[in-house]
Design an enzyme around this catalytic site. Structure first.
Site, short mmCIF file in Angstrom:
data_model
loop_
_atom_site.label_atom_id
_atom_site.label_comp_id
_atom_site.label_asym_id
_atom_site.label_seq_id
_atom_site.Cartn_x
_atom_site.Cartn_y
_atom_site.Cartn_z
CG ASP A 82 59.38 -122.61 -73.29
OD1 ASP A 82 58.93 -123.63 -72.70
OD2 ASP A 82 59.77 -121.58 -72.70
CG ASP B 56 55.98 -120.99 -78.53
OD1 ASP B 56 55.02 -121.07 -77.72
OD2 ASP B 56 57.00 -120.32 -78.32
CE LYS C 184 43.48 -119.44 -43.15
NZ LYS C 184 43.56 -118.39 -44.14
CD GLU D 185 43.12 -118.83 -50.69
OE1 GLU D 185 42.03 -119.46 -50.61
OE2 GLU D 185 43.43 -117.93 -49.90
CB CYS E 293 32.00 -82.73 -33.74
SG CYS E 293 31.50 -83.59 -32.25
CB CYS F 3 30.00 -86.32 -34.22
SG CYS F 3 31.76 -86.65 -34.48
#
Ligand code: IVH
Length: 681
Positions: free
Chosen positions: A41, A45, A122, A180, A422, A443
């Site tokens: 990392d 950076d 899925k 997705e 009602c 109603c």
């Protein structure tokens, strides 16, 4: 001194920036797509800071594709609607092997054999479509109603698994990549911990959390949410390059998308037969608990893309794919009470109030009992120990009663004699399972439900006019009919509880915007019984105009594809009611309008002839052929049936030809079709 735009940037800076961007893109790809980082990392950076510094010194170096430019500025308004170039379809579902057999049977009938299928998970997330122009991310949108979604480009850009630029030398001129957006379970848990620590409300499940993240107005917030995009399909394509060759199978397409820098599922398998499908399904179901993200079934797809073309689609789902959903999850609890809800058409639905129980990832405290027949059939009593089930998004259902645990105090459920809202008499029509409140628009419950439907996304799409606001507006007397919506003023709105001026203004703007609609949406919004979205669209297409539809008799209505005697009678009944006529006139007077749909010509040479189009036409798209037929007064349907007059068959027409023969439907080739048009006109 600050460098001015247009000033010469040293070649060394330009090439270093390009090199840094290339490296950062590569490391983003390895980290976010391949899950296989090559540097620490801290090293990453370092590279990033160097590029940021260069870009700051020479702003001319900044391009939208730069890895430093993922996160843009927050926005202050809602997301703009965008029309998908090709509709985003949904998938048909099956829940059992018997239903899977039906799907395979349909393929067999259509193609004369069961073609090779692929199987894949899925994903339980949010479908989005990404548009790339010349290989660069141009825009991205949610699925919406399949035709029109919301422009969430800025938020999608902030996701590292969404390539800003395709890893490809010669990209297509334009391509829609569909897939997705999901939130991995670990990230979801961490996010909820963080929210709760801040005293904020946690998300119910990863899908809701992903949806929430995508709809953030500030992309900075989205960027901090652990989202991942899985590509699983493409939509519109323009200008496919010489190389790579256009893929012929789903597997080849997925392979190509992976090469271009997308995450695709690493579990796409080929299934040669039914047994292969079932094996895949069972295996994935077993692995489900260990997966990084939620899935709610598997999707089988025809592998051969040319065969898919041939199979086409029904309503809003392709014929070439099906979702095999995992069985719903069940749990036992106590039925505390039953209340009756009054729907849009006055139907009384018994609703079970349950001892809250955790099932399928959410806490369930209500379940629908559908109708009184169902209550009797299942012998449900208040106080019973019951089994509830939840499948995906579906409203929880009460499956059965555990009779062994029935307390002696269990009491029967009675249909109320009067409407719980009602007080009007409740009618039960002989032979119908459904009991209805007889008050119709007198109603308040029916009024509220109708208004809710009218304003809903797929109808008039009035953002901000939701359930609670409709309730208070109706209760306060400000709303009684749909036309009243267009008479609402700022003063009325701000007088409602928790309604700030800003949201009231936004709502008024949404109401104003909804006036420009389509005839199909408008017809759907009216809530005519039995007229769903598809029928509304068919009616709009067939009549082109409200005036003609208002006057049509049942015989004329039955000529519309998918309209049978019951639906025709309902439509007639609706238009025979003078209150409805008045409402329509008022709405139009208040400014509701739609572009004149492409109308079928009346008295044209092909008057009322029903066509089905199949195969590839020469020099003409199917839509163009359809326009010619409509212009000549004919009709077009996607389903071949005994009602069909002609099958217009282009090249590679496939299975529809045999079916037409069986049904005795006349088959036209393109030349005969053109002759027919010419001689008839
Ligand atoms: S293919 C119409 N593949 O399920 C074919 N869809 O219930 C295009 N979905 O709207 C979709 N995982 O959001 C496809 N592996 C997958 C999928 C998938 C999830 C979603 C998609 C679709 C919905 C239909």
């Amino acid at each position: 001194m600050r460098e001015l735009r247009g000033e010469v940037i040293p070649a060394s800076a330009r090439s270093r920036a390009a090199e840094l961007a290339r490296q950062l893109r590569e490391h983003d790809y390895l980290y976010y797509v391949k899950d296989d980082p090559a540097i620490s990392d801290a090293e990453y950076d370092g590279l990033r800071r160097e590029l940021e510094a260069l870009e700051q010194r020479h702003p001319g170096l900044i391009s939208p594709q730069s890895p430093t430019q993922r996160v843009g500025a927050p926005r202050d308004a809602a997301f703009a609607p965008v029309s998908h170039r090709q509709p985003m379809l949904s998938l048909a579902n099956c829940f059992s092997e018997a239903e899977l057999d039906e799907f395979l049977g349909r393929l067999h009938r259509a193609l004369g054999q069961v073609p090779e299928l692929t199987a894949e998970p899925k994903f339980d997330g949010l479908a989005v479509s990404l548009v790339y122009r010349q290989g660069r991310l141009h825009s991205g949108a949610t699925r919406g109603d399949g035709r029109v979604g919301e422009d969430v480009t800025a938020n999608l850009r902030s996701m590292r698994s969404v390539p800003l630029q395709l890893r490809c030398e010669t990209p297509p001129g334009l391509i829609e990549v569909r897939g997705e957006v999901v939130m991995p379970r670990a990230g979801f848990a961490a996010l909820n911990d963080r929210l709760e620590a801040q005293g904020l409300k946690a998300f119910v499940n990863p899908r809701n959390a992903a949806a929430g993240a995508l709809r953030q107005l500030d992309p900075q917030v989205t960027a901090q949410r652990p989202l991942r995009f899985f590509a699983y399909a493409i939509g519109a394509v323009e200008g496919w390059p010489q190389a790579p060759a256009s893929p012929r199978t789903h597997q080849a397409l997925m392979q190509l998308l992976a090469e271009w820098g997308f995450v695709v599922s690493d579990r796409i398998d080929r299934c040669v037969d039914r047994a292969g499908c079932v094996r895949y399904y069972t295996q994935i179901m077993e692995q489900r608990p260990e997966l990084d993200f939620d899935i709610d079934g598997v999707v089988y797809k025809v592998n051969d893309l040319a065969l898919r073309e041939e199979l086409g689609q029904v309503a809003r789902a392709p014929r070439w794919a099906i979702a095999h959903k995992f069985p719903a999850q069940e749990a036992g609890t106590v039925l505390n009470a039953v209340e009756f809800q009054v729907g849009r058409t006055g139907a009384l639905t018994p609703v079970a109030r349950l001892q809250p129980v955790f099932v399928g990832g959410v806490t369930v405290s209500n379940a629908t009992l559908h109708n009184m027949d169902e209550v009797r059939r299942k012998d449900i009593r208040i106080g019973d120990y019951v089994i509830v089930r939840r499948a995906g998004d579906v409203i929880p259902e009460l499956v059965r009663v555990d009779l062994e645990k029935r307390p002696v105090t269990a009491s029967c459920i009675e249909l109320p004699a009067s409407c719980p809202v009602c007080g009007a008499e409740v009618e039960q029509i002989e032979g119908e399972a459904i009991a209805r409140c007889s008050a119709s628009f007198r109603c308040p419950a029916q009024v509220k439900e109708s208004l809710r439907h009218f304003a809903s996304r797929r109808a008039m799409d009035i953002d901000g006019l939701g359930e609670k606001l409709i309730d208070v507006l109706v209760d306060s007397g400000a709303l009684a009919t749909a036309a009243d919506i267009y008479r609402l003023g700022l003063e009325t709105l701000v007088a409602m509880p928790r309604m700030a001026e800003k949201s009231a203004l936004n709502l008024l703007q949404a109401i104003e915007g909804s006036k420009q609609t389509t005839l199909a949406r408008f017809l759907f919004a009216l809530g005519i019984r039995e007229v769903g979205e598809v029928t509304a669209a068919q009616l709009a297409e067939d009549f082109g105009d409200l005036a003609a539809l208002r006057e049509a008799d049942e015989e004329r209505l039955k000529a519309v594809p998918d309209v049978g005697p019951i639906v025709a009678a309902r439509i007639r009944h609706f238009f025979d009611d003078s209150a409805n006529w008045n409402l329509l006139d008022e709405l139009i007077e208040l400014g509701v309008r739609w572009p004149k749909a492409q109308k079928r010509r009346q008295g044209g040479p092909l008057q009322d002839k029903l066509f089905v189009i199949t195969g590839t036409l020469d020099g003409m798209s199917r839509d163009q052929a359809k326009a010619l037929i409509l212009e000549a007064g004919g009709r077009v349907s996607s389903a071949l049936s005994g009602k069909t007059d002609f099958l217009l068959a282009g090249e590679k027409a496939g299975s529809k030809l045999q079916k037409a023969e069986k049904l005795g439907v006349a088959v036209l080739d393109q030349a005969a079709f053109m002759r027919m048009l010419e001689s008839a006109s």
